[in-house]
Scaffold this motif. Sequence first.
Motif, PDB file in Angstrom:
ATOM      1  N   ASP A  56       0.785  -1.316  -0.054  1.00 38.68           N
ATOM      2  CA  ASP A  56      -0.045  -0.019   0.059  1.00 38.68           C
ATOM      3  C   ASP A  56       0.738   1.201  -0.242  1.00 38.68           C
ATOM      4  O   ASP A  56       0.452   2.166  -0.743  1.00 38.68           O
ATOM      5  CB  ASP A  56      -0.945  -0.038   1.157  1.00 38.68           C
ATOM      6  N   PRO A  57       1.914   1.367   0.961  1.00 40.62           N
ATOM      7  CA  PRO A  57       2.645   2.679   0.739  1.00 40.62           C
ATOM      8  C   PRO A  57       3.266   2.833  -0.710  1.00 40.62           C
ATOM      9  O   PRO A  57       3.383   4.063  -0.941  1.00 40.62           O
ATOM     10  CB  PRO A  57       3.732   2.549   1.877  1.00 40.62           C
ATOM     11  N   VAL A  58       3.533   1.888  -1.243  1.00 34.53           N
ATOM     12  CA  VAL A  58       4.308   1.913  -2.753  1.00 34.53           C
ATOM     13  C   VAL A  58       3.254   2.505  -3.639  1.00 34.53           C
ATOM     14  O   VAL A  58       3.317   3.405  -4.298  1.00 34.53           O
ATOM     15  CB  VAL A  58       4.960   0.747  -3.147  1.00 34.53           C
ATOM     16  N   VAL A  59       2.047   1.790  -3.449  1.00 34.01           N
ATOM     17  CA  VAL A  59       0.816   2.327  -4.135  1.00 34.01           C
ATOM     18  C   VAL A  59       0.489   3.924  -3.950  1.00 34.01           C
ATOM     19  O   VAL A  59       0.391   4.755  -4.877  1.00 34.01           O
ATOM     20  CB  VAL A  59      -0.254   1.463  -4.106  1.00 34.01           C
ATOM     21  N   GLN A  60       0.465   4.258  -2.714  1.00 36.13           N
ATOM     22  CA  GLN A  60       0.193   5.759  -2.152  1.00 36.13           C
ATOM     23  C   GLN A  60       1.059   6.600  -2.881  1.00 36.13           C
ATOM     24  O   GLN A  60       0.834   7.477  -3.488  1.00 36.13           O
ATOM     25  CB  GLN A  60       0.021   5.711  -0.748  1.00 36.13           C
ATOM     26  N   ALA A  61       2.438   6.170  -2.708  1.00 36.90           N
ATOM     27  CA  ALA A  61       3.397   7.247  -3.009  1.00 36.90           C
ATOM     28  C   ALA A  61       3.699   7.296  -4.663  1.00 36.90           C
ATOM     29  O   ALA A  61       3.554   8.399  -5.461  1.00 36.90           O
ATOM     30  CB  ALA A  61       5.058   6.387  -2.843  1.00 36.90           C
TER      31      ALA A  61
END
Length: 149
Positions: A56-61
């Motif tokens: 999720d953090p990779v998608v968000q960034a």
Amino acid sequence: MLPPLARDGDLAPFLSGTALPTGRAFAALSAASSLVRAYCGRTWVTDSGELETVPDPVVQATVFIARRVALISDEGASSETAGPFSVRRDTGMWMSATERLLLDPYRISSGVTSMSTRGPLGIERGDVLVSGDLAGSDPWVLTAEEIGR
């Protein structure tokens, strides 16, 4: 071309209802994904070309970067001045400190690390004392053993 790390549906809520030209969301997500992959040193793609589960953090960034790319004016960079203050909006693709913070746990390290080593007296190896006239041509160097620490 590798698949984007996020989908159009991930980006849409961050566009505040802005209608993008056809293909612009995909292009922005692809460009942002390239930047994220370069920063992290991994692709999140299997050997067969399928997208793995992306954290999720990779998608968000990726979405945050893609939003900036998608909303870039076609005219290029712009600037505004109000009294003594000015702001310049760059059209280049960039990564904020927050995005780097989100991505840092997913970076692949180069395998090179550094660590402190201590000798028998607890002095870090390479500790030296430089003495003499530093402006002159020949200062002398004392090692830990020479200064008796």
